[in-house]
Design an enzyme around this catalytic site. Structure first.
Site, PDB file in Angstrom:
ATOM      1  N   CYS A 152      18.769  77.823  65.365  1.00  8.32           N
ATOM      2  CA  CYS A 152      19.578  77.125  66.367  1.00  8.32           C
ATOM      3  C   CYS A 152      19.981  78.117  67.452  1.00  8.32           C
ATOM      4  O   CYS A 152      19.967  77.816  68.641  1.00  8.32           O
ATOM      5  CB  CYS A 152      20.831  76.543  65.734  1.00  8.32           C
ATOM      6  SG  CYS A 152      20.528  75.529  64.293  1.00  8.32           S
ATOM      7  N   CYS A 201      33.927  52.487  52.058  1.00 11.57           N
ATOM      8  CA  CYS A 201      34.696  51.298  52.421  1.00 11.57           C
ATOM      9  C   CYS A 201      33.880  50.040  52.127  1.00 11.57           C
ATOM     10  O   CYS A 201      34.418  49.054  51.644  1.00 11.57           O
ATOM     11  CB  CYS A 201      35.058  51.337  53.906  1.00 11.57           C
ATOM     12  SG  CYS A 201      36.761  51.849  54.207  1.00 11.57           S
ATOM     13  N   ARG A 204      31.941  57.966  54.297  1.00 14.85           N
ATOM     14  CA  ARG A 204      33.243  57.291  54.273  1.00 14.85           C
ATOM     15  C   ARG A 204      33.077  55.783  54.521  1.00 14.85           C
ATOM     16  O   ARG A 204      33.711  54.959  53.878  1.00 14.85           O
ATOM     17  CB  ARG A 204      34.121  57.947  55.330  1.00 14.85           C
ATOM     18  CG  ARG A 204      35.536  57.439  55.487  1.00 14.85           C
ATOM     19  CD  ARG A 204      36.331  57.587  54.249  1.00 14.85           C
ATOM     20  NE  ARG A 204      36.349  56.312  53.528  1.00 14.85           N
ATOM     21  CZ  ARG A 204      37.295  55.940  52.677  1.00 14.85           C
ATOM     22  NH1 ARG A 204      38.266  56.746  52.375  1.00 14.85           N
ATOM     23  NH2 ARG A 204      37.254  54.786  52.088  1.00 14.85           N
ATOM     24  N   CYS A 231      16.681  67.785  66.712  1.00 19.51           N
ATOM     25  CA  CYS A 231      16.415  69.167  67.103  1.00 19.51           C
ATOM     26  C   CYS A 231      15.483  69.823  66.081  1.00 19.51           C
ATOM     27  O   CYS A 231      14.588  70.577  66.450  1.00 19.51           O
ATOM     28  CB  CYS A 231      17.725  69.948  67.191  1.00 19.51           C
ATOM     29  SG  CYS A 231      17.920  70.844  68.727  1.00 19.51           S
ATOM     30  N   CYS A 273      42.029  45.402  57.324  1.00 22.74           N
ATOM     31  CA  CYS A 273      42.799  46.522  56.782  1.00 22.74           C
ATOM     32  C   CYS A 273      43.284  47.454  57.895  1.00 22.74           C
ATOM     33  O   CYS A 273      44.457  47.762  57.984  1.00 22.74           O
ATOM     34  CB  CYS A 273      41.963  47.340  55.806  1.00 22.74           C
ATOM     35  SG  CYS A 273      41.804  46.567  54.192  1.00 22.74           S
ATOM     36  N   HIS A 274      42.361  47.906  58.730  1.00 22.60           N
ATOM     37  CA  HIS A 274      42.668  49.043  59.601  1.00 22.60           C
ATOM     38  C   HIS A 274      43.344  48.659  60.915  1.00 22.60           C
ATOM     39  O   HIS A 274      43.853  49.533  61.600  1.00 22.60           O
ATOM     40  CB  HIS A 274      41.401  49.855  59.845  1.00 22.60           C
ATOM     41  CG  HIS A 274      40.839  50.434  58.573  1.00 22.60           C
ATOM     42  ND1 HIS A 274      41.479  51.430  57.870  1.00 22.60           N
ATOM     43  CD2 HIS A 274      39.731  50.128  57.861  1.00 22.60           C
ATOM     44  CE1 HIS A 274      40.763  51.726  56.792  1.00 22.60           C
ATOM     45  NE2 HIS A 274      39.705  50.945  56.756  1.00 22.60           N
ATOM     46  N   CYS A 305      17.775  79.036  70.671  1.00 24.00           N
ATOM     47  CA  CYS A 305      17.829  78.197  71.872  1.00 24.00           C
ATOM     48  C   CYS A 305      19.249  78.104  72.423  1.00 24.00           C
ATOM     49  O   CYS A 305      19.476  78.241  73.611  1.00 24.00           O
ATOM     50  CB  CYS A 305      17.340  76.787  71.573  1.00 24.00           C
ATOM     51  SG  CYS A 305      15.579  76.676  71.221  1.00 24.00           S
ATOM     52  N   CYS A 331      36.614  45.202  58.509  1.00 20.62           N
ATOM     53  CA  CYS A 331      37.280  46.493  58.697  1.00 20.62           C
ATOM     54  C   CYS A 331      38.648  46.249  59.333  1.00 20.62           C
ATOM     55  O   CYS A 331      39.650  46.869  58.978  1.00 20.62           O
ATOM     56  CB  CYS A 331      36.472  47.399  59.622  1.00 20.62           C
ATOM     57  SG  CYS A 331      34.733  47.555  59.215  1.00 20.62           S
TER      58      CYS A 331
END
Lengths: 257, 106
Positions: A73, A218, A214, A110, A176-177, A76, A173
Site C-alpha cells: 500500500c 441485527c 454488526r 486496490c 428500534c433505532h 503507491c 431498523c
C-alpha cells in the site's frame, strides 16, 4: 402595566430563543455516549483500546508487498496519513466504477487492480487490520459523505431497507433505532445506530468486526435472513447511515460492549 | 510476530508508585469449544505473565482459560531505580513474547 408588558415580552423572547436553541442543537448520540465510563476510558486510551492492536497490525500490513505486482500500500500511497478523511467519506463510487463501495470493498479493489493480489476474505484479520489502520487516520474528523448525485438512488434504497419490516419478528431498523432509541432492550440501551466507530472492537465478539458484521447481527436478531457477504444491501444501508450521521465525530476504532 | 501495547511512564520520581499497563493480541482459545468439524479446537492460552524491573520480579500472574481474548493487565510498582522493565508472556504452543520499556527514575 408597562412592567408587566416588559416581563411578558421577555418571557416570549426567552421561550422563542429556547425553542430555537433546542431545535438547532444536535441531539444525535453516538453509541459512545451510551456506554459506561469504564468503556469510554478504554476506547480513549490508545494503550487500553484493543482495537489499537489491529491498527498496529494494519500498519505492518500497510508496508508489506503483496500480489503479482509485488507492491505494498505504501508504495503507491506513501505514509498512511494520505488516507486521512477516506473513512469519513466512504461509501463512495471510486473512479472507473459505477456502483458505490464501502472502505472494505475499496481496499479489495486496490488489491485486485493494483497489487494483482487476491481479495481478502470478509472479516479476515488482515482486511480488518487494514481497514482499522485506514479508518484510524480519520479519527476526530466529522463524518462527511461525498456530494455525488449518483449516490442518491443507492442512499434512497438504503433508507427504504432501513424502514422495511423484515424477519419473523417483523421489525424494521427504524422501529428500534429511531422510534425506541435510548430505551432498554434486555437491559441494554438501544443505540441510535450511527456508524461512527467502525471497525469496532466489540467485547462480545472478543475481536474487531466491521459494520457488515454488526448489521448481520441485527438481522439475525430480528430473525431475518442476513444478506450474503457481498450483497449490495449492506453498502446501501451504510450510505444511508453515514448520511444520517453526517457531521458527527468519527471515532474508529471504537469499543462497544 | 506478536503485537503488544505497553503503557508505562518514561520517567518517575524515586519512591513514586507507577502504573504499568500491557495489552497483547492473543486468541485465548479455551480448548472447550468445538469447530465446524465437531473436533475440539486445541487450547491456546497465555499461561503466565511476568514483569521484571532490572531482572527483579515485580509482578506475575497465571492466566486461565476463562480470561478473555487479548488480555489486558495493569499493575503497580514502586519506582526504585532507573532501568528496564521487561514484560514476558508465555503459553501454549510455545508462545513466548517479550517486550521491554526503559524508565528513568530521578
Amino acid at each position: 402595566m408597562t412592567a408587566l408588558r416588559v416581563v411578558a415580552g421577555l418571557a416570549i423572547v426567552f421561550v422563542a430563543s429556547y425553542a430555537a436553541a433546542q431545535s438547532g442543537a444536535d441531539r444525535r448520540r453516538s453509541g459512545y455516549q451510551d456506554m459506561g465510563e469504564a468503556l469510554q476510558k478504554m476506547q480513549d486510551d490508545d494503550t487500553a483500546n484493543p482495537g489499537m492492536l489491529f491498527v498496529q497490525l494494519g500498519s505492518q500490513a500497510w508496508s508489506k508487498p503483496a500480489g503479482a505486482a509485488d507492491k505494498s500500500c505504501a508504495d503507491c500511497h506513501g505514509a498512511a496519513a494520505s488516507m486521512k478523511g477516506a473513512a469519513v467519506r466512504y461509501p463512495a463510487i471510486p473512479k472507473g466504477a459505477d456502483v458505490p463501495m464501502d472502505l472494505e470493498g475499496r481496499i479489495n479493489l486496490c488489491r485486485t487492480e493494483n497489487q494483482k493480489a487476491e481479495r481478502l476474505p470478509p472479516e479476515s484479520r488482515e482486511l480488518l487490520a487494514l481497514e482499522a489502520y485506514v479508518a484510524h487516520q480519520s479519527r476526530g474528523m466529522p463524518v462527511a459523505p461525498p456530494v455525488d448525485p449518483r449516490l442518491g438512488a443507492f442512499r434512497d434504497q438504503g433508507a427504504e431497507i432501513y424502514r422495511r419490516r423484515q424477519g419473523q419478528l417483523n421489525l424494521s431498523c427504524a422501529i428500534c433505532h429511531d422510534d425506541n432509541a435510548g430505551k432498554k432492550l434486555a437491559g441494554v440501551t438501544i443505540p441510535e445506530a450511527h456508524p461512527t466507530g467502525y471497525p469496532i472492537y466489540r467485547l462480545e465478539w472478543q475481536g474487531l468486526g466491521s459494520l457488515k458484521r454488526r448489521l448481520r447481527n441485527c438481522l439475525v436478531g430480528i430473525r431475518a435472513e442476513a444478506y450474503a457477504y457481498d450483497a449490495p444491501e449492506y453498502v446501501m444501508l451504510e450510505l444511508f447511515l453515514m448520511d444520517r450521521a453526517r457531521g458527527m465525530t468519527f471515532e474508529a476504532p471504537g469499543v462497544r460492549p | 510476530m506478536a503485537n503488544v501495547l505497553v503503557n508505562a511512564p518514561k520517567t518517575a520520581k524515586r519512591g513514586a508508585v507507577v502504573e504499568i499497563k500491557a495489552l497483547i493480541l492473543h486468541p485465548m482459545e479455551t480448548g472447550f469449544r468445538s469447530g465446524t468439524n465437531g473436533q475440539f479446537i486445541p487450547r491456546n492460552i497465555v499461561e503466565r505473565f511476568t514483569a521484571t524491573w532490572n531482572d527483579a520480579e515485580i509482578f506475575s500472574m497465571d492466566m486461565s482459560p476463562a480470561i478473555s481474548a487479548n488480555p489486558f493487565v495493569s499493575f503497580f510498582a514502586v519506582a526504585a531505580e532507573s532501568g528496564t522493565i521487561r514484560l514476558r508472556w508465555t503459553g501454549d504452543q510455545d508462545f513466548a513474547v517479550e517486550e521491554q520499556v526503559a524508565i528513568a527514575v530521578e
